[in-house]
Design a protein around this motif. Structure first.
Motif, PDB file in Angstrom:
ATOM      1  N   ILE A 108       0.837  -1.215   0.000  1.00 43.07           N
ATOM      2  CA  ILE A 108       0.000   0.000   0.000  1.00 43.07           C
ATOM      3  C   ILE A 108       0.866   1.257   0.000  1.00 43.07           C
ATOM      4  CG2 ILE A 108      -0.333   0.242   2.529  1.00 43.07           C
ATOM      5  CD1 ILE A 108      -3.371   0.797   1.782  1.00 43.07           C
ATOM      6  N   ARG A 113      -0.565   4.886  -1.779  1.00 43.39           N
ATOM      7  CA  ARG A 113      -1.907   5.150  -1.216  1.00 43.39           C
ATOM      8  C   ARG A 113      -1.840   5.655   0.224  1.00 43.39           C
ATOM      9  NH1 ARG A 113      -5.711   2.300  -4.590  1.00 43.39           N
ATOM     10  NH2 ARG A 113      -7.410   3.209  -3.368  1.00 43.39           N
ATOM     11  N   TYR A 325      -7.168   7.613   6.057  1.00 45.26           N
ATOM     12  CA  TYR A 325      -6.863   6.778   4.887  1.00 45.26           C
ATOM     13  C   TYR A 325      -7.670   5.478   4.849  1.00 45.26           C
ATOM     14  CZ  TYR A 325      -2.913   9.917   4.204  1.00 45.26           C
ATOM     15  OH  TYR A 325      -2.147  11.023   4.002  1.00 45.26           O
ATOM     16  N   ASP A 328      -9.412   4.527   1.631  1.00 47.18           N
ATOM     17  CA  ASP A 328      -8.437   4.039   0.634  1.00 47.18           C
ATOM     18  C   ASP A 328      -7.992   2.628   0.961  1.00 47.18           C
ATOM     19  OD1 ASP A 328      -8.170   6.330  -0.987  1.00 47.18           O
ATOM     20  OD2 ASP A 328      -6.928   7.293   0.530  1.00 47.18           O
ATOM     21  N   PHE A 332      -8.285  -0.551  -1.435  1.00 43.90           N
ATOM     22  CA  PHE A 332      -7.030  -1.190  -1.856  1.00 43.90           C
ATOM     23  C   PHE A 332      -7.076  -2.701  -1.636  1.00 43.90           C
ATOM     24  CE2 PHE A 332      -2.543  -2.423  -1.318  1.00 43.90           C
ATOM     25  CZ  PHE A 332      -1.973  -1.846  -2.454  1.00 43.90           C
TER      26      PHE A 332
END
Length: 473
Positions: A108, A113, A325, A328, A332
């Motif tokens: 990641i 990200r 995050y 995300d 992901f």
């Protein structure tokens, strides 16, 4: 934020009870204010008799306090709960995948990200965990996901507690008290049961025993001892699961395995549900001055001879700087959009975000990145000018230590107060168990702000709790 803009979970705008609350509303109409007060006192007596207290640190009064209990349950429909539990399931799977990744290949980070420094320079990240894979690849086995509601279909996740979430004993005792006091309500409403939580917790813990475990796994709870604020809960869970409650002196490491001293011969321990922080787990690996940990425990863990729940180093998944995050992170690892929303978050480490926050302090909630339990935070709309000026200085001095969020109009539930029933703001902490599968207890712990207009639900800051009902179809 006017009272009219706040979502009332029981009543529609024209004052009619919403479907999940209909039977409850009819029942309230049959009770006089005097009867309500009597029932409320009865509940308090039960809690006092059971000794359900929590400790408050840093107060001059008695350290042991009774958490105020509200006798009006909070009700969720089966369809509301289905959506919530699907969102929670998605979230805990993604967070466990994230933990596996950051302690292995860090895909990641390579994909850009999540910023590398947010992980590597984070005090919750444990380099000692790099390259190690816990049983079934599960890091966070016991999670308390804090949710707030702002509208009919609008739920937000406030935080993911992946370290040592507490409060589950209150959820169970609240239900038991309600069933004892109002059996007729449970006959009229099909309320999903929660009393099997201790069995589910034990099944989850046993399911992550090390591969070399012979026969039935031996599980124990590791507590810092009687002076810990959640000691009541540690003892309660050990008792209801039928496992030993241990302090550091009850355990020792020999031949790379963990043993428990018993009145007969020593017994090998396979799974430790620890209720102490990472830093104190093992004085040979972490803080050398720790009296709460077991020397050699971490080496036995890395050798695959014992499972520690939650795994050391899981704290990074509920870090407030990582929180921004999580959408995300979900995309992901699952390839799906998040089912549950995050609260918009400004990270004060970013100069633009900091400028925005300093400009609008009176309308925002500012939290310490590593803070917990309502300490070290600013609630802009209720803060004085002096508090705002003081917090502004702190932000400028150490911006990376803070995040900021808008003040949400938390939903309100009917609550028993001096004058009768009145709406008070609530949040919800469902408890999630991750082992051979994901197990979510229907409902969770509803915390309620007992002061009129207050948004602070923490028990340490004057909040109370109520029973949470999920109605079955």
């Amino acid at each position: 934020m006017g009272e009219s803009t706040i979502f009332n979970e029981m009543l529609t705008a024209d004052g009619r009870p919403r479907a999940p609350y209909r039977r409850l509303a009819e029942w309230f109409d049959t009770l006089s204010p005097a009867e309500m007060r009597k029932k409320s006192r009865e509940a308090e007596t039960i809690f006092r008799r059971l000794g359900i207290t929590f400790a408050v640190y840093g107060t001059s009064e008695a350290t042991e306090r009774l958490i105020p209990f509200d006798i009006v349950p909070r009700v969720l429909s089966a369809s509301e709960w289905r959506r919530l539990s699907a969102g929670i399931d998605q979230r805990v799977r993604a967070l466990n995948a994230f933990l596996y990744d950051i302690y292995h290949r860090q895909e990641i980070v390579r994909a850009g990200r999540v910023p590398a420094e947010l992980i590597l320079q984070n005090e919750a990240f444990l380099p000692e965990m790099i390259g190690f894979t816990p049983a079934r690849r599960v890091y966070a086995h016991i999670i308390g996901t804090d949710l707030v509601r702002v509208g009919e279909d609008d739920f937000y996740v406030l935080e993911d507690n992946t370290r040592t979430p507490s409060g589950v004993s209150y959820m169970l005792e609240n239900r038991e008290t309600m069933m004892r006091m109002f059996p007729e309500l449970f006959q009229q409403n099909r309320v999903a049961p929660i009393e099997h939580y201790p069995d589910m917790l034990r099944e989850t813990l046993e399911s992550v025993a090390p591969e070399n475990c012979d026969g039935d796994p031996t599980v124990c709870i590791l507590t810092p001892g009687i002076y810990n604020s959640a000691y009541f809960e540690h003892a309660f869970l050990a008792d209801t699961m039928g496992v030993e409650l241990c302090e550091a002196r009850d355990l020792y490491v020999e031949d790379g395995k963990v043993w428990m001293r018993t009145t007969q011969s020593p017994q090998r321990v396979d799974v430790i549900y620890r209720r102490i922080d990472d830093a104190f787990l093992d004085p040979l690996t972490f803080r050398p001055d720790s009296m709460l940990g077991v020397p050699g425990l971490f080496d036995a863990y890395r050798a695959g001879n014992v499972t520690i729940c939650n795994a050391p180093g899981t704290g990074i998944a509920d870090d407030k700087a990582i929180y921004a995050y999580v959408p995300d992170i979900i995309e992901f690892y699952t390839g799906q959009k998040p089912i549950l929303k995050n609260v918009p978050t400004w990270n004060c480490a970013k100069p633009d975000d900091l400028a925005y926050v300093l400009d609008r302090l009176p309308e925002l909630v500012v939290k310490e990145v590593h803070g917990s339990g309502g300490y070290g935070m600013l609630i802009g709309p209720t803060a004085s000018k002096r508090e705002i000026a003081e917090f502004s200085k702190r932000l400028k001095a150490n911006p990376a230590n803070y995040i900021a969020q808008p003040t949400l109009a938390l939903s309100a539930c009917p609550t028993h107060v001096q004058s009768g029933l009145a709406p008070r703001h609530v949040d919800l902490r469902p408890y999630v168990l991750v082992g051979d599968k994901v197990r979510i207890t229907p409902g969770g712990l509803t915390r309620v702000a007992l002061k009129k207009g207050s948004l602070v639900v923490n028990s340490s800051q004057g909040g109370g709790t109520k029973d949470t009902w999920v109605l079955e179809d």
